[in-house]
Design a protein around this motif. Structure first.
Motif, PDB file in Angstrom:
ATOM      1  N   ILE A  33       0.845  -1.210   0.000  1.00 18.20           N
ATOM      2  CA  ILE A  33       0.000   0.000   0.000  1.00 18.20           C
ATOM      3  C   ILE A  33       0.875   1.253   0.000  1.00 18.20           C
ATOM      4  N   LEU A  34       1.899   1.269   0.830  1.00 15.47           N
ATOM      5  CA  LEU A  34       2.791   2.425   0.895  1.00 15.47           C
ATOM      6  C   LEU A  34       3.498   2.663  -0.437  1.00 15.47           C
ATOM      7  N   THR A  36       2.421   1.733  -3.390  1.00 14.71           N
ATOM      8  CA  THR A  36       1.404   2.186  -4.341  1.00 14.71           C
ATOM      9  C   THR A  36       1.121   3.670  -4.133  1.00 14.71           C
ATOM     10  N   ASP A  37       0.982   4.080  -2.889  1.00 17.70           N
ATOM     11  CA  ASP A  37       0.753   5.495  -2.584  1.00 17.70           C
ATOM     12  C   ASP A  37       1.929   6.354  -3.044  1.00 17.70           C
ATOM     13  N   ARG A  40       1.724   6.776  -6.723  1.00 15.51           N
ATOM     14  CA  ARG A  40       0.636   7.690  -7.062  1.00 15.51           C
ATOM     15  C   ARG A  40       1.040   9.134  -6.785  1.00 15.51           C
ATOM     16  N   HIS A  41       1.686   9.384  -5.669  1.00 18.72           N
ATOM     17  CA  HIS A  41       2.144  10.739  -5.341  1.00 18.72           C
ATOM     18  C   HIS A  41       3.199  11.216  -6.346  1.00 18.72           C
TER      19      HIS A  41
END
Length: 78
Positions: A33-34, A36-37, A40-41
């Motif tokens: 998740i981290l 992926t974030d 995205r950022h």
């Protein structure tokens, strides 16, 4: 012959092992998740940078056009 104590120790070891597996799975999921974030950022940052460059280029083009118009107006009124 198994005693109650031996069975309890075996059950406890099995539970601890299962808990460790679940912890590792949770950590792997959280890491995913981290990551992926973070991607995205980074994508959003790059998109914002690209948009800023587009605005700068458009502004420069408009300013250059305004200078040409000003020079043409000044030259035709002489």
């Amino acid at each position: 012959m198994y005693t109650t104590s031996t069975i309890a120790q075996t059950d406890r070891a099995a539970c601890e092992s299962e808990i460790e597996v679940l912890r590792r799975e949770r950590l792997a999921y959280e890491q995913e998740i981290l990551e992926t974030d973070a991607r995205r950022h980074e994508w959003q940052r790059q998109a914002a940078d690209d948009l800023a460059v587009q605005y700068i280029m458009r502004t420069q083009a408009l300013e250059a056009g305004a200078r040409v118009d000003t020079l043409e107006d000044t030259g035709s009124s002489s």
